[in-house]
Design an enzyme around this catalytic site. Structure first.
Site, mmCIF file in Angstrom:
data_model
loop_
_atom_site.group_PDB
_atom_site.id
_atom_site.type_symbol
_atom_site.label_atom_id
_atom_site.label_comp_id
_atom_site.label_asym_id
_atom_site.label_seq_id
_atom_site.Cartn_x
_atom_site.Cartn_y
_atom_site.Cartn_z
ATOM 1 N N ASP A 1 0.811 -1.209 0.000
ATOM 2 C CA ASP A 1 0.000 0.000 0.000
ATOM 3 C C ASP A 1 0.850 1.268 0.000
ATOM 4 N N CYS B 1 -16.780 -13.897 -11.686
ATOM 5 C CA CYS B 1 -17.985 -13.465 -10.957
ATOM 6 C C CYS B 1 -19.224 -14.078 -11.601
ATOM 7 N N CYS C 1 -23.188 -13.035 -11.001
ATOM 8 C CA CYS C 1 -23.374 -12.454 -9.655
ATOM 9 C C CYS C 1 -23.238 -10.926 -9.706
ATOM 10 N N CYS D 1 -22.261 -7.491 -4.942
ATOM 11 C CA CYS D 1 -21.535 -6.329 -4.408
ATOM 12 C C CYS D 1 -22.127 -5.026 -4.948
ATOM 13 N N CYS E 1 -23.581 -2.159 -2.258
ATOM 14 C CA CYS E 1 -22.916 -0.869 -2.015
ATOM 15 C C CYS E 1 -23.965 0.203 -1.703
ATOM 16 N N CYS F 1 -17.266 6.466 -2.428
ATOM 17 C CA CYS F 1 -16.969 5.292 -1.596
ATOM 18 C C CYS F 1 -16.824 5.700 -0.116
ATOM 19 N N CYS G 1 -19.139 -4.326 0.278
ATOM 20 C CA CYS G 1 -19.015 -5.054 -0.997
ATOM 21 C C CYS G 1 -18.086 -6.259 -0.856
ATOM 22 N N CYS H 1 -19.522 -11.157 -0.830
ATOM 23 C CA CYS H 1 -18.973 -11.925 -1.954
ATOM 24 C C CYS H 1 -19.035 -13.432 -1.681
HETATM 25 C C1 B12 Z 1 -6.342 4.200 -3.466
HETATM 26 C C2 B12 Z 1 -6.788 2.973 -2.724
HETATM 27 C C3 B12 Z 1 -8.069 2.949 -2.206
HETATM 28 C C4 B12 Z 1 -9.110 4.028 -2.525
HETATM 29 C C5 B12 Z 1 -9.653 3.776 -3.953
HETATM 30 C C6 B12 Z 1 -10.128 2.328 -4.163
HETATM 31 C C7 B12 Z 1 -10.101 1.805 -5.585
HETATM 32 N N1 B12 Z 1 -11.085 1.083 -5.921
HETATM 33 O O1 B12 Z 1 -9.186 1.996 -6.339
HETATM 34 C C8 B12 Z 1 -10.132 3.820 -1.373
HETATM 35 C C9 B12 Z 1 -9.789 4.746 -0.213
HETATM 36 C C10 B12 Z 1 -11.595 4.069 -1.753
HETATM 37 C C11 B12 Z 1 -9.839 2.386 -0.982
HETATM 38 C C12 B12 Z 1 -10.776 1.567 -0.349
HETATM 39 C C13 B12 Z 1 -10.520 0.267 0.037
HETATM 40 N N2 B12 Z 1 -9.342 -0.355 0.036
HETATM 41 CO CO1 B12 Z 1 -7.785 0.374 -0.848
HETATM 42 N N3 B12 Z 1 -6.262 0.877 -1.782
HETATM 43 C C14 B12 Z 1 -5.895 1.877 -2.579
HETATM 44 C C15 B12 Z 1 -4.494 1.711 -3.189
HETATM 45 C C16 B12 Z 1 -3.501 2.554 -2.377
HETATM 46 C C17 B12 Z 1 -4.395 2.088 -4.679
HETATM 47 C C18 B12 Z 1 -5.505 1.489 -5.537
HETATM 48 C C19 B12 Z 1 -5.525 2.082 -6.918
HETATM 49 O O2 B12 Z 1 -4.512 2.386 -7.503
HETATM 50 N N4 B12 Z 1 -6.734 2.217 -7.461
HETATM 51 C C20 B12 Z 1 -6.954 2.651 -8.819
HETATM 52 C C21 B12 Z 1 -7.776 1.559 -9.535
HETATM 53 C C22 B12 Z 1 -8.201 2.034 -10.902
HETATM 54 O O3 B12 Z 1 -6.859 0.478 -9.669
HETATM 55 P P1 B12 Z 1 -7.099 -1.011 -9.110
HETATM 56 O O4 B12 Z 1 -8.259 -1.048 -8.225
HETATM 57 O O5 B12 Z 1 -5.824 -1.527 -8.600
HETATM 58 O O6 B12 Z 1 -7.495 -1.792 -10.451
HETATM 59 C C23 B12 Z 1 -6.821 -1.591 -11.700
HETATM 60 C C24 B12 Z 1 -5.482 -2.270 -11.870
HETATM 61 O O7 B12 Z 1 -5.447 -3.472 -11.124
HETATM 62 C C25 B12 Z 1 -5.438 -2.511 -13.403
HETATM 63 N N5 B12 Z 1 -4.940 -3.818 -13.762
HETATM 64 C C26 B12 Z 1 -5.671 -4.894 -14.038
HETATM 65 N N6 B12 Z 1 -4.872 -5.935 -14.338
HETATM 66 C C27 B12 Z 1 -3.612 -5.493 -14.279
HETATM 67 C C28 B12 Z 1 -2.402 -6.159 -14.460
HETATM 68 C C29 B12 Z 1 -1.208 -5.453 -14.265
HETATM 69 C C30 B12 Z 1 0.066 -6.172 -14.440
HETATM 70 C C31 B12 Z 1 -1.237 -4.085 -13.877
HETATM 71 C C32 B12 Z 1 0.021 -3.327 -13.635
HETATM 72 C C33 B12 Z 1 -2.478 -3.430 -13.694
HETATM 73 C C34 B12 Z 1 -3.638 -4.156 -13.895
HETATM 74 O O8 B12 Z 1 -6.780 -2.427 -13.860
HETATM 75 C C35 B12 Z 1 -7.670 -2.267 -12.765
HETATM 76 C C36 B12 Z 1 -8.863 -1.458 -13.158
HETATM 77 O O9 B12 Z 1 -8.445 -0.265 -13.778
HETATM 78 C C37 B12 Z 1 -4.263 0.170 -3.000
HETATM 79 C C38 B12 Z 1 -2.810 -0.246 -2.770
HETATM 80 C C39 B12 Z 1 -2.065 -0.282 -4.087
HETATM 81 N N7 B12 Z 1 -0.915 0.361 -4.119
HETATM 82 O O10 B12 Z 1 -2.528 -0.883 -5.057
HETATM 83 C C40 B12 Z 1 -5.165 -0.158 -1.774
HETATM 84 C C41 B12 Z 1 -5.876 -1.500 -1.775
HETATM 85 C C42 B12 Z 1 -6.490 -1.697 -3.130
HETATM 86 N N8 B12 Z 1 -6.999 -1.315 -0.772
HETATM 87 C C43 B12 Z 1 -7.259 -2.348 -0.114
HETATM 88 C C44 B12 Z 1 -8.361 -2.456 0.806
HETATM 89 C C45 B12 Z 1 -8.340 -3.629 1.776
HETATM 90 C C46 B12 Z 1 -9.389 -1.505 0.767
HETATM 91 C C47 B12 Z 1 -10.744 -1.564 1.507
HETATM 92 C C48 B12 Z 1 -11.357 -2.952 1.654
HETATM 93 C C49 B12 Z 1 -10.565 -0.909 2.921
HETATM 94 C C50 B12 Z 1 -11.825 -0.822 3.773
HETATM 95 N N9 B12 Z 1 -12.226 -1.871 4.461
HETATM 96 O O11 B12 Z 1 -12.436 0.221 3.825
HETATM 97 C C51 B12 Z 1 -11.605 -0.631 0.591
HETATM 98 C C52 B12 Z 1 -12.260 -1.418 -0.559
HETATM 99 C C53 B12 Z 1 -12.907 -0.567 -1.607
HETATM 100 C C54 B12 Z 1 -13.009 -1.288 -2.959
HETATM 101 N N10 B12 Z 1 -14.086 -2.035 -3.186
HETATM 102 O O12 B12 Z 1 -12.108 -1.153 -3.785
HETATM 103 C C55 B12 Z 1 -6.360 -3.516 -0.465
HETATM 104 C C56 B12 Z 1 -7.118 -4.522 -1.340
HETATM 105 C C57 B12 Z 1 -6.720 -5.973 -1.137
HETATM 106 C C58 B12 Z 1 -7.487 -6.886 -2.066
HETATM 107 N N11 B12 Z 1 -7.636 -8.140 -1.662
HETATM 108 O O13 B12 Z 1 -7.937 -6.494 -3.109
HETATM 109 C C59 B12 Z 1 -5.149 -2.774 -1.214
HETATM 110 C C60 B12 Z 1 -4.491 -3.581 -2.334
HETATM 111 C C61 B12 Z 1 -4.116 -2.423 -0.120
HETATM 112 C C62 B12 Z 1 -3.286 -3.634 0.298
HETATM 113 N N12 B12 Z 1 -1.982 -3.495 0.307
HETATM 114 O O14 B12 Z 1 -3.788 -4.685 0.616
HETATM 115 N N13 B12 Z 1 -8.631 2.004 -1.349
HETATM 116 S S1 SF4 Z 2 -19.975 -10.268 -4.915
HETATM 117 FE FE1 SF4 Z 2 -18.013 -11.202 -5.506
HETATM 118 S S2 SF4 Z 2 -18.530 -12.740 -7.079
HETATM 119 FE FE2 SF4 Z 2 -20.308 -11.396 -6.842
HETATM 120 S S3 SF4 Z 2 -20.023 -9.853 -8.431
HETATM 121 FE FE3 SF4 Z 2 -19.139 -9.007 -6.539
HETATM 122 S S4 SF4 Z 2 -16.992 -9.562 -6.638
HETATM 123 FE FE4 SF4 Z 2 -18.044 -10.851 -8.135
HETATM 124 S S1 SF4 Z 3 -16.291 -0.054 0.229
HETATM 125 FE FE1 SF4 Z 3 -16.965 1.592 -1.143
HETATM 126 S S2 SF4 Z 3 -17.562 0.470 -2.992
HETATM 127 FE FE2 SF4 Z 3 -17.525 -1.050 -1.345
HETATM 128 S S3 SF4 Z 3 -19.604 -1.090 -0.502
HETATM 129 FE FE3 SF4 Z 3 -18.457 0.376 0.718
HETATM 130 S S4 SF4 Z 3 -18.938 2.335 -0.279
HETATM 131 FE FE4 SF4 Z 3 -19.426 0.753 -1.762
#
Ligand code: B12
Ligand code: SF4
Ligand code: SF4
Length: 363
Positions: A133, A199, A202, A205, A209, A225, A255, A259
């Site tokens: 992170d 998924c 399904c 989530c 939300c 969010c 969400c 799941c």
């Molecule tokens: C910013 C951030 C947030 C923000 C924005 C969330 C979001 N959806 O992006 C906020 C504050 C809202 C947040 C909330 C949460 N977060 Co957060 N967050 C981050 C952080 C720092 C960056 C995420 C990011 O860049 N998002 C931008 C979006 C567009 O990117 P993405 O979700 O990663 O998905 C893209 C990429 O994966 C890309 N992609 C797809 N395939 C591939 C392949 C390759 C090779 C590459 C490079 C890219 C790629 O495409 C996807 C879609 O565009 C990460 C840590 C990190 N450095 O990754 C933790 C992280 C995602 N969070 C985490 C967690 C636990 C949470 C929460 C559950 C916390 C909570 N209980 O409140 C919630 C869940 C919300 C949700 N449903 O996503 C965990 C998730 C673990 C997991 N099993 O997925 C992470 C990974 C932190 C960690 N080290 O564990 N978070």
């Molecule tokens: S609840 Fe889990 S399996 Fe169902 S749509 Fe969401 S991420 Fe996919």
């Molecule tokens: S973590 Fe964010 S996206 Fe997930 S249920 Fe809560 S408000 Fe919605």
């Protein structure tokens, strides 16, 4: 590069307490994933997290972070257990935040692993990088590419062994270790499992939300969010999100909780995580009445410190407003109103305004 070293490193990582360890080849994000990430930023879905938009190209290729990166290891730490859920329903704290801050505990294990590797290979310090992170790495994308799981419609990395209850971490390594075989034989190493494919039909989530923040499968608009609003937002919580916030004080797991993949999750939690019962035993009144000294003592190394004391008061006030609205005859109501009245005179305008809003919620 030697398979023996790879397997010894894997063993070391498991010994340190990581639940999942998977090797991936270095590369770039696919154009489709990169475009989605750029669009998410361009539309402002990252809210006030401006650091995410700084040099986005770095997030799409780890060699832009460390030029010598030749392969990656993605680690996962499981936390299926929901400590203290039974006796502490209000206010709600996200599951991950009921443990000592993982940036501390997992961060320490990541540093130990780097040191072990550098010493074994007689490399100078900082030849490896490791993040949880904390760095410019799209951790979920890399976890998917390493075969740890897939990204679901809720955006989470979902694993067959742990559901979405995994904290992720990534190592950038200077050696080209062979990639681990992927669980889906249709996907080749270096390719990504298709977003949300597993998924099926399904949509739980999306329905669960409370704010409609999942704007398309796999993408979460941080502005909507409640995790963002309660943890990262330093300002006022938008009025239209205050009621949907319900009793959430810090983080949101709605969400994640729904799941169906979680039914396969391994029970308990990794020994890398330490449960913190004191925090959730405070109760709503405890949070409203929190003073700075107690805050400093109780929240040492807790994830809740990220919201700062003012942020916790602000969030507790919103929870209290929703409580007054839903439970006007509850025996705690007089105490809650008294605490809100005190907060409504806070020198911090944001806290005072949220407390005033809360006092107006009583019907
Ligand atoms: C910013 C951030 C947030 C923000 C924005 C969330 C979001 N959806 O992006 C906020 C504050 C809202 C947040 C909330 C949460 N977060 Co957060 N967050 C981050 C952080 C720092 C960056 C995420 C990011 O860049 N998002 C931008 C979006 C567009 O990117 P993405 O979700 O990663 O998905 C893209 C990429 O994966 C890309 N992609 C797809 N395939 C591939 C392949 C390759 C090779 C590459 C490079 C890219 C790629 O495409 C996807 C879609 O565009 C990460 C840590 C990190 N450095 O990754 C933790 C992280 C995602 N969070 C985490 C967690 C636990 C949470 C929460 C559950 C916390 C909570 N209980 O409140 C919630 C869940 C919300 C949700 N449903 O996503 C965990 C998730 C673990 C997991 N099993 O997925 C992470 C990974 C932190 C960690 N080290 O564990 N978070
Ligand atoms: S609840 Fe889990 S399996 Fe169902 S749509 Fe969401 S991420 Fe996919
Ligand atoms: S973590 Fe964010 S996206 Fe997930 S249920 Fe809560 S408000 Fe919605």
């Amino acid at each position: 590069m030697s398979e023996t070293l790879k397997e010894r490193f894997r063993e070391k990582l498991h010994d340190l307490g990581f639940s999942e360890v998977r090797f991936a080849p270095v590369g770039e994000a696919t154009p489709a994933a990169a475009d989605r990430f750029r669009r998410w930023l361009a539309e402002g879905q990252h809210a006030d997290m401006h650091w995410l938009a700084k040099n986005p190209e770095r997030r799409l290729d780890p060699r832009e972070v460390l030029a010598t990166t030749a392969s990656l290891v993605v680690v996962g730490t499981h936390y299926q257990e929901s400590p203290f859920a039974g006796h502490q329903a209000i206010p709600v704290v996200g599951r991950y935040a009921r443990y000592t801050d993982y940036h501390e505990t997992i961060g320490k294990a990541l540093r130990q692993a780097c040191q072990w590797f550098e010493e074994k290979m007689s490399l100078p310090p900082r030849s490896l990088r490791a993040y949880t992170d904390t760095g410019p790495i799209l951790e979920r994308g890399w976890a998917a590419r390493a075969g740890l799981g897939f990204q679901g419609k809720n955006g989470m990395l979902i694993s067959r062994q742990h559901g979405n209850w995994l904290i992720l971490g990534v190592f950038l390594l200077p050696y080209p270790f062979s990639p681990d075989p992927l669980p889906d034989p249709r996907v080749e190493p270096g390719e990504d499992p298709p977003l949300a494919e597993y998924c099926g039909t399904c949509t739980r989530c999306l329905t669960a939300c409370p704010t409609g923040a999942i704007t398309e499968p796999g993408l979460v608009d941080a502005r909507l969010c409640l995790s963002y609003q309660t943890i990262e937002n330093r300002g006022s919580i938008p009025l239209e999100l205050r009621r949907p916030m319900g009793y959430r004080l810090f983080g949101c797991d709605d969400c994640l909780e729904v799941c169906p993949w979680n039914k396969f999750a391994q029970k308990g939690h990794s020994r890398l995580l330490e449960a913190r019962p004191l925090i959730t035993s405070l109760g709503l009144l405890g949070f409203l009445r929190l003073d700075r000294q107690t805050y400093v003592e109780i929240f040492r190394k807790s994830p809740l410190k990220r919201a700062k004391l003012e942020g916790l008061w602000r969030n507790a006030a919103v929870v209290a407003g929703n409580f007054l609205r839903n439970e006007p005859h509850h025996p705690d109501v007089p105490g809650i109103k008294k605490a809100l009245q005190e907060l409504s005179h806070s020198p911090n305008e944001m806290v005072a305004e949220h407390a005033q809003w809360a006092l107006h919620q009583e019907r």
